[in-house]
Scaffold this active site. Structure first.
Site, PDB file in Angstrom:
ATOM      1  N   ASP A 106      -0.497  -7.875   9.413  1.00 47.44           N
ATOM      2  CA  ASP A 106      -0.640  -7.786   7.861  1.00 47.44           C
ATOM      3  C   ASP A 106      -1.795  -8.836   7.441  1.00 47.44           C
ATOM      4  O   ASP A 106      -2.115  -9.769   8.318  1.00 47.44           O
ATOM      5  CB  ASP A 106       0.470  -8.363   7.203  1.00 47.44           C
ATOM      6  CG  ASP A 106       1.784  -7.480   7.606  1.00 47.44           C
ATOM      7  OD1 ASP A 106       1.774  -6.170   7.567  1.00 47.44           O
ATOM      8  OD2 ASP A 106       2.986  -7.942   7.420  1.00 47.44           O
TER       9      ASP A 106
HETATM   10  N1  URA Z   1       5.612  -7.961  11.443  1.00 47.47           N
HETATM   11  C1  URA Z   1       5.317  -7.971  10.297  1.00 47.47           C
HETATM   12  O1  URA Z   1       6.034  -8.037   9.290  1.00 47.47           O
HETATM   13  N2  URA Z   1       3.902  -8.437   9.919  1.00 47.47           N
HETATM   14  C2  URA Z   1       3.113  -8.388  10.926  1.00 47.47           C
HETATM   15  O2  URA Z   1       1.707  -8.597  10.535  1.00 47.47           O
HETATM   16  C3  URA Z   1       3.597  -8.380  12.421  1.00 47.47           C
HETATM   17  C4  URA Z   1       4.727  -8.128  12.445  1.00 47.47           C
END
Ligand code: URA
Length: 240
Positions: A106
């Site tokens: 993310d």
């Molecule tokens: N899980 C998440 O919620 N976000 C990420 O960036 C990676 C794994």
């Protein structure tokens, strides 16, 4: 392998920009099979010739693999109208190699992100069938308990019906804010955040620290990258 321009081949090692290659060629410091290169545009088959720069033989790799310590604020994409992507953290000569992130973190997630142009292996690493563990360090609001660990291990079903595989949860510190390590074998959309949200303990910090046998290099500060070593790429290959 198909022939390519000499400057492209040498720039893909990440040691020199194309401009620097041009200079090196002009100075006669680039040898192709022992003969000074005629021009940076000279076509070579990197698998079939010996390339030397400044008297040192260049080990050419067909594919490029990078480990990036992703900072917050960058999208795990190759191009995006909505903002800066992780490719913006690379020098121009590496941006031209067709690299893409191996999976997504993310925008606000930090840590280990691999970039490559080797599609097959990247695909294998992401496939749940290949059981490549991803380890995240996480900070949440709320007190983590053994019950949370059991819920992760049992395989959670999220609010929208998404079924998660069994996941590891190791509590490092429990309190009003808690810290833990989470191990996943899959990578569903926002998975870590959604799993903790389901337990009523929202994530405030998320960092990936391991993928298969590869751990985030502590020498890499946020926003910097390095080339994977040959044996690290091999380890990924054997793990996938
Ligand atoms: N899980 C998440 O919620 N976000 C990420 O960036 C990676 C794994």
């Amino acid at each position: 392998m198909a022939v390519q321009r000499l400057d492209k081949v040498l720039a893909s090692t990440g040691k020199w920009s194309r401009r620097e290659v041009k200079m090196l060629v002009r100075q006669g410091r680039v040898l192709v099979d022992g003969v000074p290169a005629a021009s940076p545009e000279q076509k070579v088959d990197p698998d079939a010739v010996q390339l030397c720069v400044n008297g040192e033989e260049i080990a050419y790799r067909r594919y490029t693999w990078l480990m990036l310590n992703k900072p917050a604020g960058y999208l795990s994409a190759t191009s995006d109208g909505r903002g800066a992507t992780v490719l913006d953290l690379l020098p121009q000569e590496l941006q031209r190699l067709g690299l893409f992130p191996v999976g997504r973190l993310d925008k606000d997630t930090v840590g280990l992100l691999l970039l490559t142009n080797e599609g097959g292996l990247a695909h294998d690493l992401l496939s749940p069938r290949h059981h490549v563990d991803k380890v995240y360090r996480v900070r949440v609001t709320g007190c983590l308990t053994e019950e949370d660990c059991r819920a992760f291990a049992a395989g959670m079903v999220l609010g929208d019906g998404t079924v998660c595989q069994s996941a590891g949860l190791e509590i490092l510190q429990a309190g009003e804010e808690s810290e833990a390590l989470v191990t996943l074998r899959e990578g569903k959309f926002h998975q870590v955040k959604r799993m903790f949200a389901q337990r009523g303990k929202p994530v405030s910090y998320l960092e990936r620290i391991q993928m298969g046998k590869l751990t985030l290099d502590p020498a890499l500060s946020r926003g910097t990258f390095r080339f994977l070593r040959e044996e690290e790429v091999e380890a990924l290959r054997n793990n996938s």
